[in-house]
Design an enzyme around this catalytic site. Structure first.
Site, PDB file in Angstrom:
ATOM      1  N   HIS A  17     -13.808  36.794 -80.678  1.00 35.22           N
ATOM      2  CA  HIS A  17     -14.856  36.265 -79.786  1.00 35.22           C
ATOM      3  C   HIS A  17     -15.051  37.187 -78.585  1.00 35.22           C
ATOM      4  CE1 HIS A  17     -13.622  32.032 -81.346  1.00 35.22           C
ATOM      5  NE2 HIS A  17     -14.791  32.313 -81.877  1.00 35.22           N
ATOM      6  N   LYS A  41     -16.117  13.761 -81.656  1.00 35.66           N
ATOM      7  CA  LYS A  41     -15.233  14.528 -82.541  1.00 35.66           C
ATOM      8  C   LYS A  41     -14.281  15.363 -81.696  1.00 35.66           C
ATOM      9  CE  LYS A  41     -16.517  17.625 -85.746  1.00 35.66           C
ATOM     10  NZ  LYS A  41     -17.488  18.329 -86.581  1.00 35.66           N
ATOM     11  N   ARG A  90     -18.659  38.306 -89.273  1.00 34.45           N
ATOM     12  CA  ARG A  90     -17.478  38.947 -89.865  1.00 34.45           C
ATOM     13  C   ARG A  90     -17.733  39.304 -91.318  1.00 34.45           C
ATOM     14  NH1 ARG A  90     -13.921  33.994 -87.913  1.00 34.45           N
ATOM     15  NH2 ARG A  90     -15.977  33.143 -88.301  1.00 34.45           N
TER      16      ARG A  90
HETATM   17  P1  ADP Z   1     -18.755  27.787 -84.525  1.00 31.11           P
HETATM   18  O1  ADP Z   1     -18.068  26.478 -84.691  1.00 31.11           O
HETATM   19  O2  ADP Z   1     -20.103  27.707 -83.882  1.00 31.11           O
HETATM   20  O3  ADP Z   1     -18.751  28.679 -85.760  1.00 31.11           O
HETATM   21  P2  ADP Z   1     -16.735  29.551 -83.459  1.00 31.11           P
HETATM   22  O4  ADP Z   1     -16.003  29.406 -82.189  1.00 31.11           O
HETATM   23  O5  ADP Z   1     -15.925  29.471 -84.710  1.00 31.11           O
HETATM   24  O6  ADP Z   1     -17.877  28.495 -83.401  1.00 31.11           O
HETATM   25  O7  ADP Z   1     -17.521  30.928 -83.485  1.00 31.11           O
HETATM   26  C1  ADP Z   1     -18.507  31.252 -82.531  1.00 31.11           C
HETATM   27  C2  ADP Z   1     -19.187  32.555 -82.945  1.00 31.11           C
HETATM   28  O8  ADP Z   1     -18.249  33.620 -82.923  1.00 31.11           O
HETATM   29  C3  ADP Z   1     -19.772  32.559 -84.365  1.00 31.11           C
HETATM   30  O9  ADP Z   1     -20.940  33.330 -84.358  1.00 31.11           O
HETATM   31  C4  ADP Z   1     -18.708  33.221 -85.180  1.00 31.11           C
HETATM   32  O10 ADP Z   1     -19.219  33.829 -86.334  1.00 31.11           O
HETATM   33  C5  ADP Z   1     -18.206  34.248 -84.189  1.00 31.11           C
HETATM   34  N1  ADP Z   1     -16.839  34.669 -84.469  1.00 31.11           N
HETATM   35  C6  ADP Z   1     -15.759  33.902 -84.699  1.00 31.11           C
HETATM   36  N2  ADP Z   1     -14.653  34.654 -84.930  1.00 31.11           N
HETATM   37  C7  ADP Z   1     -15.066  35.940 -84.825  1.00 31.11           C
HETATM   38  C8  ADP Z   1     -14.416  37.206 -84.994  1.00 31.11           C
HETATM   39  N3  ADP Z   1     -13.131  37.308 -85.336  1.00 31.11           N
HETATM   40  N4  ADP Z   1     -15.165  38.311 -84.828  1.00 31.11           N
HETATM   41  C9  ADP Z   1     -16.471  38.209 -84.517  1.00 31.11           C
HETATM   42  N5  ADP Z   1     -17.150  37.065 -84.375  1.00 31.11           N
HETATM   43  C10 ADP Z   1     -16.462  35.945 -84.536  1.00 31.11           C
END
Ligand code: ADP
Length: 159
Positions: A17, A41, A90
């Site tokens: 992130h 939730k 990813r």
């Molecule tokens: P959501 O529940 O909206 O998917 P996340 O917190 O899992 O929320 O992810 C937020 C954003 O960050 C999404 O666009 C996701 O694809 C991206 N993301 C999550 N992990 C990674 C990573 N390791 N590298 C790049 N982007 C990521």
């Protein structure tokens, strides 16, 4: 001034992130990283904790703001005067999901544009869910999350 919203669960925030956020902060005038939550939730971490952990991890980024919201992302974006959504990619699995989400958001709010950034290979395998799984099994999360986040999570839930 171009304001981008980087929405997500961030439960917890990971190095993947942060990588996307840093790149976004170089491209846009301002990036608001916003924890999207649903009052019905419960997540793994309370929303306030997620926000605090993000704040600790991004204090060096001057044009980044940390917030949280409920409801539709596009409504939150309108409220903040943003017309860009930042999302990270990813794998092709992310792409399939993100394509649908982006097109749906575009129907809801015609002016919104989703910008996708591809993660660096070293962060490709990192997800919040795998961090939670490692933590619950008393494994070492040091390489997956920012230092302050690892310290907090290890003290509270971990090894
Ligand atoms: P959501 O529940 O909206 O998917 P996340 O917190 O899992 O929320 O992810 C937020 C954003 O960050 C999404 O666009 C996701 O694809 C991206 N993301 C999550 N992990 C990674 C990573 N390791 N590298 C790049 N982007 C990521």
């Amino acid at each position: 001034m171009t304001i981008a919203i980087y929405p997500g669960s961030f439960d917890p925030i990971t190095n993947g992130h942060i990588d996307i956020l840093k790149s976004g902060a170089e491209i846009f005038d301002k990036v608001i990283i916003a924890v999207a939550y649903n009052a019905d939730k419960a997540g793994f971490l309370p929303v306030e904790t997620r926000v605090d952990l993000i704040k600790q991890s991004v204090s060096d980024l001057a044009n980044v703001e940390v917030d949280c919201f409920q409801g539709l992302t596009v409504e939150y974006a309108k409220k903040k005067g943003a017309n860009v959504l930042l999302r990270g990619l990813r794998t092709s699995f992310d792409f399939e999901y993100e394509l649908q989400l982006s097109q749906t958001n575009n129907v809801l709010y015609n002016d919104i544009k989703t910008v996708f950034l591809i993660t660096k290979p070293e962060y490709n395998f990192i997800s919040s869910s795998c961090v939670r799984e490692i933590l619950l099994n008393k494994g070492d999360i040091t390489n997956f999350v920012p230092k302050s986040v690892a310290e907090y999570l290890n003290a509270k839930h971990g090894i």
